[in-house]
Design a protein around this motif. Structure first.
Motif, PDB file in Angstrom:
ATOM      1  N   GLU A 133       7.700   9.028 -17.862  1.00 30.54           N
ATOM      2  CA  GLU A 133       8.780   9.842 -17.724  1.00 30.54           C
ATOM      3  C   GLU A 133       8.176  10.609 -15.940  1.00 30.54           C
ATOM      4  OE1 GLU A 133      10.322  12.322 -20.486  1.00 30.54           O
ATOM      5  OE2 GLU A 133      11.271  10.639 -21.494  1.00 30.54           O
ATOM      6  N   GLY A 134       9.173  10.760 -15.274  1.00 29.96           N
ATOM      7  CA  GLY A 134       8.707  11.667 -14.062  1.00 29.96           C
ATOM      8  C   GLY A 134       8.195  11.084 -12.749  1.00 29.96           C
ATOM      9  N   TRP A 135       8.425   9.412 -13.275  1.00 32.01           N
ATOM     10  CA  TRP A 135       8.305   8.501 -11.609  1.00 32.01           C
ATOM     11  C   TRP A 135       9.291   7.922 -11.658  1.00 32.01           C
ATOM     12  CZ3 TRP A 135       3.371   7.980  -9.450  1.00 32.01           C
ATOM     13  CH2 TRP A 135       2.350   8.812 -10.701  1.00 32.01           C
ATOM     14  N   HIS A 136       9.524   7.533 -10.108  1.00 31.57           N
ATOM     15  CA  HIS A 136      10.069   7.105  -8.914  1.00 31.57           C
ATOM     16  C   HIS A 136       9.931   5.493  -8.777  1.00 31.57           C
ATOM     17  CE1 HIS A 136      14.245   5.617  -6.810  1.00 31.57           C
ATOM     18  NE2 HIS A 136      13.161   5.957  -5.688  1.00 31.57           N
ATOM     19  N   VAL A 137      10.302   4.346  -8.642  1.00 29.46           N
ATOM     20  CA  VAL A 137       9.801   3.126  -7.793  1.00 29.46           C
ATOM     21  C   VAL A 137      10.528   2.882  -6.635  1.00 29.46           C
ATOM     22  CG1 VAL A 137       9.372   1.100  -8.025  1.00 29.46           C
ATOM     23  CG2 VAL A 137       9.619   1.891 -10.054  1.00 29.46           C
ATOM     24  N   ASP A 138       9.847   2.180  -5.612  1.00 26.86           N
ATOM     25  CA  ASP A 138      10.053   1.972  -4.790  1.00 26.86           C
ATOM     26  C   ASP A 138       9.989   1.081  -4.668  1.00 26.86           C
ATOM     27  OD1 ASP A 138      12.070   3.864  -3.319  1.00 26.86           O
ATOM     28  OD2 ASP A 138      10.269   5.114  -1.820  1.00 26.86           O
ATOM     29  N   ASP A 152       2.387 -10.025  -8.868  1.00 25.07           N
ATOM     30  CA  ASP A 152       3.058 -11.588  -9.215  1.00 25.07           C
ATOM     31  C   ASP A 152       4.380 -11.353  -9.928  1.00 25.07           C
ATOM     32  OD1 ASP A 152       1.403 -12.592  -7.270  1.00 25.07           O
ATOM     33  OD2 ASP A 152       0.441 -13.623  -8.695  1.00 25.07           O
ATOM     34  N   CYS A 153       5.092 -12.507  -9.763  1.00 25.76           N
ATOM     35  CA  CYS A 153       6.523 -12.308 -10.682  1.00 25.76           C
ATOM     36  C   CYS A 153       6.068 -13.377 -12.486  1.00 25.76           C
ATOM     37  CB  CYS A 153       6.672 -13.258  -9.879  1.00 25.76           C
ATOM     38  SG  CYS A 153       8.100 -12.692  -8.235  1.00 25.76           S
ATOM     39  N   ASP A 154       5.346 -13.962 -12.052  1.00 23.37           N
ATOM     40  CA  ASP A 154       4.844 -14.343 -13.308  1.00 23.37           C
ATOM     41  C   ASP A 154       3.856 -13.413 -14.190  1.00 23.37           C
ATOM     42  OD1 ASP A 154       3.014 -15.244 -11.787  1.00 23.37           O
ATOM     43  OD2 ASP A 154       2.187 -17.077 -12.589  1.00 23.37           O
ATOM     44  N   MET A 155       4.199 -12.574 -14.228  1.00 16.85           N
ATOM     45  CA  MET A 155       3.642 -11.169 -15.464  1.00 16.85           C
ATOM     46  C   MET A 155       4.291 -10.482 -16.011  1.00 16.85           C
ATOM     47  SD  MET A 155       1.410  -9.354 -12.426  1.00 16.85           S
ATOM     48  CE  MET A 155      -0.276 -10.293 -12.412  1.00 16.85           C
ATOM     49  N   ILE A 156       4.167 -10.228 -17.527  1.00 17.27           N
ATOM     50  CA  ILE A 156       4.999  -8.439 -18.527  1.00 17.27           C
ATOM     51  C   ILE A 156       3.776  -8.490 -18.240  1.00 17.27           C
ATOM     52  CG2 ILE A 156       4.285 -10.535 -20.693  1.00 17.27           C
ATOM     53  CD1 ILE A 156       8.508  -8.869 -20.277  1.00 17.27           C
ATOM     54  N   VAL A 157       4.985  -7.056 -18.329  1.00 16.79           N
ATOM     55  CA  VAL A 157       4.785  -5.362 -17.691  1.00 16.79           C
ATOM     56  C   VAL A 157       3.478  -4.652 -19.098  1.00 16.79           C
ATOM     57  CG1 VAL A 157       3.693  -3.560 -16.897  1.00 16.79           C
ATOM     58  CG2 VAL A 157       4.635  -5.077 -15.682  1.00 16.79           C
ATOM     59  N   ASN A 158       3.231  -4.530 -20.366  1.00 14.34           N
ATOM     60  CA  ASN A 158       2.874  -3.611 -21.730  1.00 14.34           C
ATOM     61  C   ASN A 158       2.735  -2.438 -21.766  1.00 14.34           C
ATOM     62  OD1 ASN A 158       3.815  -6.439 -22.307  1.00 14.34           O
ATOM     63  ND2 ASN A 158       2.119  -6.869 -22.879  1.00 14.34           N
ATOM     64  N   GLY A 159       2.488  -1.695 -20.574  1.00 13.86           N
ATOM     65  CA  GLY A 159       2.290  -0.326 -20.209  1.00 13.86           C
ATOM     66  C   GLY A 159       2.368  -0.198 -19.533  1.00 13.86           C
ATOM     67  N   ASP A 160       2.393   1.632 -19.505  1.00 13.57           N
ATOM     68  CA  ASP A 160       2.664   2.734 -18.114  1.00 13.57           C
ATOM     69  C   ASP A 160       1.437   1.755 -16.855  1.00 13.57           C
ATOM     70  OD1 ASP A 160       2.988   4.710 -16.661  1.00 13.57           O
ATOM     71  OD2 ASP A 160       1.810   6.054 -17.567  1.00 13.57           O
ATOM     72  N   ILE A 161       1.774   1.486 -15.743  1.00 12.40           N
ATOM     73  CA  ILE A 161       1.001   1.325 -14.637  1.00 12.40           C
ATOM     74  C   ILE A 161       0.497   2.454 -13.416  1.00 12.40           C
ATOM     75  CG2 ILE A 161       2.162  -1.111 -14.600  1.00 12.40           C
ATOM     76  CD1 ILE A 161       3.596  -0.030 -12.223  1.00 12.40           C
ATOM     77  N   ARG A 170      11.646  -5.665 -14.611  1.00  9.99           N
ATOM     78  CA  ARG A 170      12.508  -4.644 -16.156  1.00  9.99           C
ATOM     79  C   ARG A 170      10.683  -4.660 -16.588  1.00  9.99           C
ATOM     80  NH1 ARG A 170      17.800  -4.097 -18.650  1.00  9.99           N
ATOM     81  NH2 ARG A 170      16.842  -2.575 -20.711  1.00  9.99           N
ATOM     82  N   SER A 171       9.929  -5.340 -17.242  1.00 14.30           N
ATOM     83  CA  SER A 171       9.230  -4.472 -17.862  1.00 14.30           C
ATOM     84  C   SER A 171       8.758  -2.777 -17.441  1.00 14.30           C
ATOM     85  CB  SER A 171       8.461  -6.021 -18.479  1.00 14.30           C
ATOM     86  OG  SER A 171       7.361  -6.180 -17.924  1.00 14.30           O
ATOM     87  N   THR A 172       8.069  -3.358 -16.072  1.00  9.71           N
ATOM     88  CA  THR A 172       7.458  -2.169 -15.227  1.00  9.71           C
ATOM     89  C   THR A 172       8.114  -1.060 -15.928  1.00  9.71           C
ATOM     90  OG1 THR A 172       6.622  -4.008 -13.813  1.00  9.71           O
ATOM     91  CG2 THR A 172       6.720  -1.231 -13.066  1.00  9.71           C
ATOM     92  N   LEU A 173       9.546  -1.560 -15.653  1.00 13.81           N
ATOM     93  CA  LEU A 173       9.668  -0.131 -15.450  1.00 13.81           C
ATOM     94  C   LEU A 173      10.643   0.378 -17.019  1.00 13.81           C
ATOM     95  CD1 LEU A 173      13.240  -1.127 -12.950  1.00 13.81           C
ATOM     96  CD2 LEU A 173      11.592   0.760 -12.906  1.00 13.81           C
ATOM     97  N   GLU A 174      10.766  -0.442 -17.510  1.00 18.54           N
ATOM     98  CA  GLU A 174      10.444  -0.147 -19.183  1.00 18.54           C
ATOM     99  C   GLU A 174       9.423   0.671 -19.924  1.00 18.54           C
ATOM    100  OE1 GLU A 174      13.673  -3.439 -21.391  1.00 18.54           O
ATOM    101  OE2 GLU A 174      11.263  -3.436 -21.863  1.00 18.54           O
ATOM    102  N   ASN A 175       8.032   0.733 -19.581  1.00 14.16           N
ATOM    103  CA  ASN A 175       6.629   1.141 -19.791  1.00 14.16           C
ATOM    104  C   ASN A 175       6.890   2.775 -18.930  1.00 14.16           C
ATOM    105  OD1 ASN A 175       6.031  -0.529 -22.458  1.00 14.16           O
ATOM    106  ND2 ASN A 175       6.768  -2.105 -20.475  1.00 14.16           N
TER     107      ASN A 175
END
Length: 377
Positions: free
Chosen positions: A46-51, A124-133, A38-43
């Motif tokens: 625009e214009g990107w899709h995730v598989d 890894d699951c035990d992460m929080i994503v704060n920026g655009d990857i 969820r944090s990955t998607l929120e950050n």
């Protein structure tokens, strides 16, 4: 076994680039998986899709439904893959750090993902994503099989330990060898498959499961020596808040370190003290995790609270660790006035921590000096 969940993309597919993500989980890590993605998607820009490919071990259908609902508003397709764990049972050591089968699934990425997938980002699951990857997706391999962040405790906890292991017929590991943290991996899957990285790493992990404290991470570092390239620490910021004197980031400027400490793009809760558990000493980043958790379909989850003697212990030790974080980050590592101001504010609110912190610091220094630390996680 494959299961695919298709979520409609609000962007459509036209003019939309795709990132392939991979994560591994079991039922116990379903909640942090939902938060991390969820944090990955929120950050994500625009214009990107995730598989997304989720390598899952015994995740219930009800839990899958909650996970899917947590991402429903975003442009993501999720494929559930259920690896046969009998193929890795001999390598798995179920005690200590990383003692569950799902930890080893990343070694099977090359075999589990479709052949048409040539590049993937493992998180890894035990992460929080704060920026655009998305910048990770376009980083060149330049001959490397994997891009990863050098482990911040490589000399303290990893390379010296591996140097004591007889790896024959493989070359010995030297105390000054490079060593990466496997929480974030950008993988050239074509090269990974050609070099049989996963199969070879599983063989090494099985042979040395009594010797490896960091299990599959140790095995990957042994197999991928000289075949990986470093990422900036912002892409996998990991720390032991109670042991920052051993934290390494050579050659970084003060302004670069300040930016890293204030706003890393990915925070990895690499210790056993996770932000969804009763004990968590990541006081700087736990609130961000809980904020994202509240926007998932696991938002009814309440972090357990310690009471009585255990609660007092958490308060006292947690306060010392908070002081330790601000002191090392604000003074010794980066000389950051903002962090030092936050430290002063904390001490004003809890003045009793001033006489307690030196005693705690002396104790932890003696403790770490007297025992043979294996892995440090």
């Amino acid at each position: 076994r494959f299961e695919k969940d298709r979520c409609p993309s609000p962007l459509g597919t036209k003019d939309c680039r795709t990132i392939t993500l991979v994560a591994a989980t079991d039922e116990a890590y379903a909640l942090p998986l939902a938060v991390m993605i969820r944090s990955t998607l929120e950050n994500l820009a625009e214009g990107w899709h995730v598989d997304l490919f989720v390598l899952a071990d015994n995740v219930t259908e009800g839990t899958k439904a909650k996970i899917k609902a947590s991402w429903a508003a975003f442009s993501i397709n999720t494929t559930w893959i259920h690896p046969d764990v009998t193929g890795i049972e001999n390598a798995v050591s179920r005690t200590g750090y990383a003692g569950v089968p799902a930890t080893y699934f990343r070694l099977m990425i090359g075999a589990l993902l479709p052949e048409k997938v040539h590049r993937a980002i493992y998180l890894d699951c035990d992460m929080i994503v704060n920026g655009d990857i998305s910048p990770l997706w376009d980083m060149p391999f330049d001959g490397a099989i994997v891009l990863a962040v050098p482990d911040a405790y490589r000399q303290k906890f990893h390379t010296k330990r591996l140097a004591e292991v007889n790896l024959s017929p493989l070359p010995a590991f030297a105390p000054d060898d490079d060593y990466f943290n496997a929480g974030v991996l950008v993988i050239d899957l074509a090269a990974w498959r050609a070099a049989k990285v996963g199969e070879r790493a599983l063989d090494v992990a099985e042979k040395h499961k009594a010797d490896f404290a960091s299990r599959d991470q140790d095995a990957m570092n042994i197999i991928l020596r000289s075949q990986w390239a470093p990422l900036h620490p912002t892409w996998n910021f990991h720390e032991l808040p109670q042991n920052l004197s051993a934290w390494q980031s050579e050659g970084r400027r003060t302004d670069e370190l300040r930016a890293l400490f204030r706003a890393p793009k990915i925070v990895h809760f690499a210790t056993g003290d996770k932000p969804w558990k009763a004990v968590c000493f990541h006081s700087t980043h736990q609130p961000v995790f809980l904020d994202v958790l509240a926007r998932t379909h696991f938002n009814d989850y309440e972090v357990p609270k310690l009471r009585g003697v255990n609660g007092l212990y958490q308060l006292l030790i947690g306060s010392c660790i908070t002081v330790n974080w601000h002191l090392w980050r604000g003074l010794f590592h980066a000389r950051d006035p903002e962090i030092l101001r936050r430290l002063l504010s904390f001490i004003v609110k809890r003045p009793w921590v001033l006489p307690l912190y030196p005693l705690w610091a002396i104790y932890t220094t003696l403790r770490d000096g007297m025992r043979h630390v294996r892995g440090g996680r």
